[in-house]
Write a protein that holds these residues in place. Structure first.
Motif, PDB file in Angstrom:
ATOM      1  N   ASN A  92       0.807  -1.220   0.000  1.00  0.00           N
ATOM      2  CA  ASN A  92       0.000   0.000   0.000  1.00  0.00           C
ATOM      3  C   ASN A  92       0.840   1.270   0.000  1.00  0.00           C
ATOM      4  N   PRO A  95       4.095   2.436  -4.907  1.00  0.00           N
ATOM      5  CA  PRO A  95       3.384   2.424  -6.192  1.00  0.00           C
ATOM      6  C   PRO A  95       3.971   1.379  -7.143  1.00  0.00           C
ATOM      7  N   THR A  98       1.746  -4.628  -6.053  1.00  0.00           N
ATOM      8  CA  THR A  98       0.439  -5.087  -5.601  1.00  0.00           C
ATOM      9  C   THR A  98       0.580  -6.394  -4.844  1.00  0.00           C
ATOM     10  N   PRO A 683      -2.986  -2.988 -12.092  1.00  0.00           N
ATOM     11  CA  PRO A 683      -3.762  -1.754 -12.254  1.00  0.00           C
ATOM     12  C   PRO A 683      -3.009  -0.755 -13.123  1.00  0.00           C
ATOM     13  N   THR A 686      -1.269   3.393  -9.927  1.00  0.00           N
ATOM     14  CA  THR A 686      -1.131   3.299  -8.470  1.00  0.00           C
ATOM     15  C   THR A 686      -0.450   4.584  -8.005  1.00  0.00           C
ATOM     16  N   SER A 710      -3.383   6.379  -0.548  1.00  0.00           N
ATOM     17  CA  SER A 710      -2.957   5.504  -1.645  1.00  0.00           C
ATOM     18  C   SER A 710      -4.168   5.220  -2.532  1.00  0.00           C
ATOM     19  N   GLN A 712      -5.436   2.871  -6.096  1.00  0.00           N
ATOM     20  CA  GLN A 712      -5.182   1.849  -7.099  1.00  0.00           C
ATOM     21  C   GLN A 712      -6.376   1.789  -8.040  1.00  0.00           C
ATOM     22  N   SER A 729     -11.519   0.048  -8.542  1.00  0.00           N
ATOM     23  CA  SER A 729     -10.521   0.969  -8.015  1.00  0.00           C
ATOM     24  C   SER A 729     -10.862   1.315  -6.566  1.00  0.00           C
TER      25      SER A 729
END
Length: 790
Positions: A92, A95, A98, A683, A686, A710, A712, A729
């Motif tokens: 989290n 960037p 994931t 994604p 991010t 944060s 996403q 998202s």
């Protein structure tokens, strides 16, 4: 707090006290005097520029601003204040990184769109994890390493030349806090939602004139579960874990240094349970699962079957590694890192997201023995040419046994399997990896540096596994499903049927014989990773770089229930070639830092857990290779200190990850062309941003507040992006505020994660008779107090 937590805290505190007593009394006295002097000299450093960050991306310590590569670091202050204690927390704040929850609680990382979703113990990752340059080669070994950490380095892009196979996405380096030359000790106590208590502590200092030591621990226990059953009064998700680490730094001479790291952890927590979101029967027969209500968009709600007991974990790890450094000359050093890890797992993960036992994983048991040795020589010091070369061996032995039970499932009522209650599959795998590598950097002139590396790897894997095994247990006392499979094999191979006996494997082999028995085979692969680039130090505060690198991830075999050998076929190694350019700039005396990069990945033979269609058995779960994919992306990061005590940061990663060429099987069992489809778990955007402000309140105290956001964007958990597998998202807000002493000895603060209680999903998978999803954690909050001496 619970009595068990109190008892553990007492036991751990006793060990800490014993370690404390072991530190010589003279060191304690010296520390008191040193602390007094430091307090007298303490002052506000908030008007200074941002501190230089030291990283080990090239296996030597150097300033991050001088390294021509994309590196994200999280320092100890951010880790503690933001309560970054789990792998999901780490994702989290970085960037492009994931985190994906799996059915067996085996973590999966995807970095810049490069990741491999597979939950078996023997599955190598795309993003390698290291503790002080010692590898944690399999993802399950990384679960409770994130404590007493000085910083975390996330190296983005293929890292094959220095970090070897299985770093096509990048590498995560945990840098542990090291022993101190003077006595030091500290603790942090946190208490939060779900009656969760966590105590961290350390004690450090000299044991003799040449030997330093540091002892650290982390204990977490919660009295309440964070999930509650959708259909009855029951809870799940209690935490119960402990992690310890001891580091010894012995320097018998100026030229010879030893560092021994001994650490381990135990996890007895209750694994997260998924949510049931669609009824999808495995066979056209009745199952009570049709009456299970669909889960709401509430992370606290889930369901699981009580038939075989509550979900539980019983996992433990022991690791010991020795680093030896010897200076042959003032500019040439020989380094050896010998690393051993043992992990045992014995858990009941649950899985199907309902109150019924339609596909309960009632046993996931295994053992991992890992050993690695790296021997390298580096030289050049601060001269124009700096070089490094060496050899590496790693070996992993993995044994895994899984039992799935379906007394309420469609398999139990479907003819000819009617009456069967479950199945067991198992796997024995051995992986041996041999490598030789070299890396060099040469300053053509003061502003321009040429760099390059190469690594040759031989990866050998042998497997002895069975996808359908009859154990003669109460799950299937008559061997119904096993005998049916054996009869099918006899028919296909035109030979007499022989019933399967206890302890025998009923998996069907290759045509034309279709003999039943275990799959025993091997996969031998070799590759050459390489990298090259230029760093241009235009000014003291501006670095521009251009790199090209290639990395590989080793192939592997799945561990899963299967009746036909084809479902156990391996995936072959994947290859990523990265073309990247970027810059790192400093302004206003390091009050403002700006970094940026753009990259293009040529992704060949991406490994994917998907499906195949067999002319005999129809749709089978299997591992497959995607022939060609492309990832285009860019990253941008800014960090500023505009005013005394005010730090502001923001970072963003953009990814356009597409499959260029692949014909496979979709979620409804049909052959489909997936060209142009998005790469799963990737994604497009991010983003992270943070603000921290400190301000004096009195002569002795300062107050501080912090906030992090944060974001996403939408992604998918399945190839082809079917609507049910889309993950919307989301954005998360974390907050902290509190007070601290000016000398930094103590701090008291309140913290909150996902304070707006946003509902979000990080995985959607198909189980027997159901489609299930895993959610992120709901809002959690607590208070924490830490104190250090001196």
């Amino acid at each position: 707090m619970s009595s068990r937590f109190t008892a553990k805290l007492y036991q751990t505190s006793s060990l800490l006290c014993l370690a404390w007593i072991a530190i010589p009394a003279t060191a304690f006295a010296d520390a008191v005097a040193s602390a007094a002097a430091s307090s007298a000299e303490a002052g506000d450093t908030g008007t200074q520029g941002l501190a230089e960050i030291v990283v080990t991306a090239n296996k030597v310590e150097e300033s991050s601003s001088k390294v021509g590569a994309t590196i994200q670091t999280i320092d100890v202050k951010a880790l503690e204040q933001q309560q970054v204690t789990t792998l999901q927390d780490l994702a989290n704040v970085v960037p492009g990184l994931t985190f994906t929850e799996t059915e067996f609680s085996t973590p999966v990382y995807t970095l810049r769109g490069v990741g491999f979703y597979e939950n078996s113990l023997a599955s190598y990752p795309d993003v390698s994890v290291y503790l002080d340059q010692a590898p944690l080669p399999l993802p399950v070994q990384t679960e409770l390493t994130l404590f007493d950490i000085q910083r975390v380095e996330v190296l983005k892009g293929p890292q094959g030349t220095l970090f070897g196979n299985n770093a096509t996405g990048g590498a995560i380096n945990y840098i542990a806090n090291k022993p101190t030359t003077d006595f030091a000790a500290g603790t942090q106590v946190s208490y939060g939602k779900y009656n969760t208590g966590q105590v961290d502590g350390f004690v450090s200092g000299p044991l003799s004139s040449t030997l330093l030591a540091r002892f650290a621990f982390s204990v977490t226990e919660s009295a309440d579960g964070w999930q509650h059953s959708q259909t009855r009064q029951d809870t799940n998700g209690k935490q119960n874990n402990i992690a310890v680490r001891a580091i010894f730094d012995w320097r018998p001479t100026d030229a010879l240094r030893f560092e021994l790291n001994v650490n381990g952890w135990y996890d007895g927590s209750q694994p997260q349970q998924p949510q049931f979101i669609e009824f999808k029967p495995n066979f056209p027969s009745y199952t009570p699962l049709i009456t299970q209500p669909l889960a709401p968009n509430d992370a606290n709600v889930a369901d699981w079957s009580p038939r075989f007991g509550e979900p539980r974990a019983d996992d433990a790890l022991f690791q010991a590694f020795l680093r030896t450094d010897y200076d042959l000359t003032p500019t040439i050093t020989v380094t050896s890192i010998s690393n051993y890890i043992y992990l045992s797992r014995n858990q009941r993960p649950g899985e199907n997201g309902s109150q019924f036992s339609t596909s309960d994983e009632t046993l996931n048991k295994g053992w991992i023995d890992s050993f690695s040795e790296e021997l390298r020589v580096e030289g050049g010091g601060t001269g124009r040419l700096r070089w490094l070369g060496g050899v590496n061996y790693s070996g992993d032995r993995v044994r895994e046994i899984d039992t799935i039970s379906w007394p309420d499932g469609s398999t139990h009522t479907f003819t000819p399997f009617a009456g069967s209650l479950g199945n067991t599959d198992d796997s024995n795998q051995r992986m041996d990896n041999y490598a030789a590598f070299a890396h060099a950097e040469y300053k053509i002139f003061d502003q321009l540096k040429l760099k390059g590396g190469v690594r040759g790897t031989q990866a050998d894997r042998t497997v002895d596994e069975c996808g359908i095994q009859y154990l003669g247990t109460p799950l299937d006392p008559n061997g119904i499903i096993q005998n049916f499979v054996a009869a099918t094999a006899a028919f296909l191979g035109n030979r007499p049927f022989t019933p399967v006996g206890p302890g025998q494997c009923a998996m069907i082999g290759a045509p034309p014989a279709y003999e039943i028995g275990r799959l025993k085979t091997h996969l031998n692969e070799h590759n050459v990773s390489w990298s090259g680039g230029l760093d241009w130090q235009a000014t003291d505060t501006l670095l521009a770089y251009a790199n090209v690198s290639r990395g590989y991830k080793a192939g592997g075999f799945p561990t899963l229930p299967a009746s036909y050998y084809l479902a156990m076929a391996p995936v072959t190694q994947e290859k990523v070639t990265d073309y990247e350019a970027g810059f790192k700039a400093q302004f206003l005396g390091r009050r403002l830092l700006v970094n940026g990069a753009a990259f293009y990945y040529d992704y060949t033979d991406k490994q994917l857990k998907s499906r195949i269609i067999d002319p005999i058995f129809g749709v089978l779960t299997a591992l497959v290779n995607i022939p060609k994919s492309t990832i285009r992306g860019a990253e941008f990061e800014v960090h500023a200190r505009p005013l005394t005590g005010l730090d502001i940061g923001a970072a963003a990663t953009f990814l356009d990850a597409k499959i260029d060429r692949f014909t496979g099987v979709n979620q409804v069992g049909q052959v489909d062309d997936f060209a142009g489809s998005s790469v799963p778990y990737t994604p497009k955007w991010t983003l992270t941003s943070s603000i921290n402000y400190e301000h004096p309140l009195t002569d002795q105290l300062a107050g501080f507040v912090g906030a992090q956001v944060s974001y996403q964007s939408r992604t998918t958990a399945a190839i082809g992006s079917p609507s049910l597998y889309l993950m919307p998202s989301y954005s998360l807000l974390n907050l902290q505020f509190g007070v601290q002493s000016h000398d930094g000895r103590w701090r008291a603060f309140a913290w909150g994660k996902n304070v707006l209680n946003r509902f979000y999903v990080n995985n959607v998978v198909e189980a027997e008779d159901a489609v299930i999803r895993f959610t992120g954690r709901p809002a959690t909050y607590g208070i924490a107090v830490n104190y250090s001496f001196p």
